[in-house]
Design a protein around this motif. Sequence first.
Motif, mmCIF file in Angstrom:
data_model
loop_
_atom_site.group_PDB
_atom_site.id
_atom_site.type_symbol
_atom_site.label_atom_id
_atom_site.label_comp_id
_atom_site.label_asym_id
_atom_site.label_seq_id
_atom_site.Cartn_x
_atom_site.Cartn_y
_atom_site.Cartn_z
ATOM 1 N N MET A 1 0.845 -1.179 0.157
ATOM 2 C CA MET A 1 -0.026 -0.032 -0.097
ATOM 3 C C MET A 1 0.974 1.243 0.112
ATOM 4 O O MET A 1 1.925 1.597 0.945
ATOM 5 C CB MET A 1 -0.713 0.134 1.299
ATOM 6 N N ILE A 2 0.698 2.123 -0.916
ATOM 7 C CA ILE A 2 1.209 3.442 -0.921
ATOM 8 C C ILE A 2 0.374 4.713 -0.348
ATOM 9 O O ILE A 2 -0.639 4.632 -0.696
ATOM 10 C CB ILE A 2 1.750 3.909 -2.128
ATOM 11 N N TRP A 3 0.941 5.129 0.599
ATOM 12 C CA TRP A 3 -0.051 6.383 1.175
ATOM 13 C C TRP A 3 0.695 7.796 0.486
ATOM 14 O O TRP A 3 1.810 7.917 0.477
ATOM 15 C CB TRP A 3 0.217 6.513 2.644
ATOM 16 N N ILE A 4 -0.051 8.712 0.059
ATOM 17 C CA ILE A 4 0.438 10.133 -0.410
ATOM 18 C C ILE A 4 -0.471 11.070 0.232
ATOM 19 O O ILE A 4 -1.727 10.997 0.456
ATOM 20 C CB ILE A 4 0.078 10.000 -1.976
ATOM 21 N N HIS A 5 0.436 12.131 0.443
ATOM 22 C CA HIS A 5 -0.400 13.117 1.328
ATOM 23 C C HIS A 5 -0.030 14.521 0.769
ATOM 24 O O HIS A 5 1.455 14.727 0.631
ATOM 25 C CB HIS A 5 0.275 13.168 2.748
ATOM 26 N N ILE A 6 -0.576 15.276 0.187
ATOM 27 C CA ILE A 6 -0.476 16.429 -0.508
ATOM 28 C C ILE A 6 -0.043 17.623 0.473
ATOM 29 O O ILE A 6 -1.206 17.981 1.119
ATOM 30 C CB ILE A 6 -1.212 17.055 -1.686
ATOM 31 N N LEU A 7 1.055 17.672 0.692
ATOM 32 C CA LEU A 7 1.454 18.988 1.872
ATOM 33 C C LEU A 7 1.063 20.313 1.411
ATOM 34 O O LEU A 7 0.742 21.008 2.065
ATOM 35 C CB LEU A 7 2.747 18.986 2.246
ATOM 36 N N GLY A 8 1.554 20.428 0.150
ATOM 37 C CA GLY A 8 1.161 21.802 -0.451
ATOM 38 C C GLY A 8 1.086 21.771 -2.002
ATOM 39 O O GLY A 8 1.746 20.795 -2.652
ATOM 40 N N SER A 9 -0.001 22.362 -2.428
ATOM 41 C CA SER A 9 -0.213 22.189 -3.838
ATOM 42 C C SER A 9 -0.002 23.452 -4.737
ATOM 43 O O SER A 9 -0.098 23.183 -6.115
ATOM 44 C CB SER A 9 -1.900 22.067 -3.909
ATOM 45 N N ALA A 10 0.564 24.422 -4.213
ATOM 46 C CA ALA A 10 0.851 25.598 -4.938
ATOM 47 C C ALA A 10 2.296 25.881 -5.659
ATOM 48 O O ALA A 10 3.060 24.972 -4.992
ATOM 49 C CB ALA A 10 0.341 26.821 -4.233
ATOM 50 N N ALA A 11 2.378 26.515 -6.714
ATOM 51 C CA ALA A 11 3.604 26.693 -7.389
ATOM 52 C C ALA A 11 4.385 27.575 -6.412
ATOM 53 O O ALA A 11 3.763 28.095 -5.536
ATOM 54 C CB ALA A 11 3.755 26.940 -8.727
ATOM 55 N N GLY A 12 5.822 27.909 -6.846
ATOM 56 C CA GLY A 12 6.538 29.102 -5.937
ATOM 57 C C GLY A 12 5.493 30.069 -5.850
ATOM 58 O O GLY A 12 4.998 30.715 -6.790
ATOM 59 N N GLY A 13 5.646 30.779 -4.195
ATOM 60 C CA GLY A 13 5.046 31.880 -4.241
ATOM 61 C C GLY A 13 3.607 31.503 -3.390
ATOM 62 O O GLY A 13 3.405 32.374 -2.568
ATOM 63 N N GLY A 14 3.067 30.395 -3.507
ATOM 64 C CA GLY A 14 1.823 29.980 -2.950
ATOM 65 C C GLY A 14 0.719 30.527 -3.284
ATOM 66 O O GLY A 14 0.668 31.607 -4.282
ATOM 67 N N LEU A 15 -0.397 30.282 -2.725
ATOM 68 C CA LEU A 15 -1.837 31.253 -2.936
ATOM 69 C C LEU A 15 -2.034 31.696 -1.576
ATOM 70 O O LEU A 15 -2.544 30.663 -0.619
ATOM 71 C CB LEU A 15 -2.671 30.214 -3.615
ATOM 72 N N PRO A 16 -2.329 32.989 -1.292
ATOM 73 C CA PRO A 16 -1.859 34.065 -2.061
ATOM 74 C C PRO A 16 -0.334 34.099 -1.828
ATOM 75 O O PRO A 16 0.311 33.900 -1.078
ATOM 76 C CB PRO A 16 -2.578 35.452 -1.491
ATOM 77 N N GLN A 17 0.179 34.841 -2.988
ATOM 78 C CA GLN A 17 1.585 35.194 -3.088
ATOM 79 C C GLN A 17 1.732 36.890 -2.667
ATOM 80 O O GLN A 17 1.219 37.356 -2.778
ATOM 81 C CB GLN A 17 2.175 35.080 -4.326
ATOM 82 N N TRP A 18 2.676 36.768 -1.459
ATOM 83 C CA TRP A 18 2.730 38.115 -0.631
ATOM 84 C C TRP A 18 2.646 39.289 -1.728
ATOM 85 O O TRP A 18 2.364 40.418 -1.090
ATOM 86 C CB TRP A 18 4.187 38.058 -0.160
ATOM 87 N N ASN A 19 3.241 39.401 -2.961
ATOM 88 C CA ASN A 19 3.255 40.625 -3.615
ATOM 89 C C ASN A 19 2.204 40.672 -4.765
ATOM 90 O O ASN A 19 2.234 41.302 -5.748
ATOM 91 C CB ASN A 19 4.485 41.168 -4.034
ATOM 92 N N CYS A 20 1.338 39.631 -4.709
ATOM 93 C CA CYS A 20 0.536 39.363 -5.898
ATOM 94 C C CYS A 20 -0.929 39.714 -5.599
ATOM 95 O O CYS A 20 -1.624 39.418 -4.559
ATOM 96 C CB CYS A 20 0.572 38.135 -6.515
ATOM 97 N N ALA A 21 -1.438 40.542 -6.587
ATOM 98 C CA ALA A 21 -2.985 40.981 -6.349
ATOM 99 C C ALA A 21 -3.829 40.521 -7.680
ATOM 100 O O ALA A 21 -4.742 41.282 -8.103
ATOM 101 C CB ALA A 21 -3.212 42.411 -6.297
ATOM 102 N N CYS A 22 -3.378 39.472 -8.095
ATOM 103 C CA CYS A 22 -4.286 38.850 -9.415
ATOM 104 C C CYS A 22 -5.634 38.246 -8.653
ATOM 105 O O CYS A 22 -5.840 38.335 -7.522
ATOM 106 C CB CYS A 22 -3.594 37.675 -9.825
ATOM 107 N N VAL A 23 -6.515 37.902 -9.575
ATOM 108 C CA VAL A 23 -7.872 37.516 -9.151
ATOM 109 C C VAL A 23 -8.080 36.747 -7.931
ATOM 110 O O VAL A 23 -8.599 36.749 -6.920
ATOM 111 C CB VAL A 23 -8.660 37.260 -10.258
ATOM 112 N N ASN A 24 -7.057 35.513 -8.194
ATOM 113 C CA ASN A 24 -7.054 34.408 -7.250
ATOM 114 C C ASN A 24 -6.663 34.804 -5.901
ATOM 115 O O ASN A 24 -7.053 34.244 -4.927
ATOM 116 C CB ASN A 24 -6.196 33.531 -7.943
ATOM 117 N N CYS A 25 -5.311 35.702 -5.826
ATOM 118 C CA CYS A 25 -4.890 35.965 -4.815
ATOM 119 C C CYS A 25 -5.654 36.890 -3.883
ATOM 120 O O CYS A 25 -5.838 36.919 -2.767
ATOM 121 C CB CYS A 25 -3.401 36.709 -5.042
#
Length: 282
Positions: free
Chosen positions: A1-25
Amino acid sequence: MIWIHILGSAAGGGLPQWNCACVNCVAARAGKIDSQTQSSIAIGAGSEEFQNSWLINASPDLPRQIESTKHLQPHRNASRNTPIAGVFLTNADIDHALGLLLLRQQEKPLVVYATDETRAALAWLDRTLARFCGIEWRTATPKFQSLDSGLAFRAIELPGSVAFQFRDDTSGRMALFAPSVGSFTQQLRDAVHTSDLVMFDGTFWSEGELGQVRPGARSAREMNHLPINDGSFDVLRQSPAHRKIYIHINNTNPMLMPGSSERAQVELAGIEIARDGLEIVL
Ligand SMILES: [Zn+2]
Ligand SMILES: [Zn+2]
């Protein structure tokens, strides 16, 4: 059995990214969509959940990811210990490697599987960690090698990065992790079609996406990420894998927004969009 756990799903910067004001952030700051930490996945094998866990990339958010994941926390039977056995690096990107520095209190050298190219690019980090626990580098090879608890793995070489395929030697089931894919190789295409679980680069929806929030930004392919719409979507859609999940999603990606046509298109094709804390048993 393999267990998989997604710890983080975002690319570099994350969501929200500290300096980003895009619609998603903006939506994430307003609590309208869930915030997501930077890309890292835990994998383990065996009947008892997460006796030994391995990380695929170590993001700068790792300490808080460990605190929100019970299986990665130290056992109470000794004062200093960790179930984290080591780290696999897909490349030397800051958002994949900075977490290694944050594990510096480790008692013995950190076990890290990577290519020689990645190791060379991380010489600075290697030197810094040498004053703490140090790194025990191991080479990830294109041939399956056994890890522990009946788990085997191999590296699939790509331009500027690698993907990792894991195999449960008991069930024969396979899981593919490919968070940084600049282009398809035949080997990667085969792995997408022979794995039971496929976790794939979902960084950008389209080639010019980043340029819309940051004029002059490099295109998706220039950043070594194949966009979804005219890159990975058709290949993933046609894969017979039981579960296909986009990971390493940039905060600008329109599929993050509920109700968007991009999200509907992905879901209709039977492809999932990763989120922090998602657990899978294979
Ligand atoms: Zn990344
Ligand atoms: Zn943003």
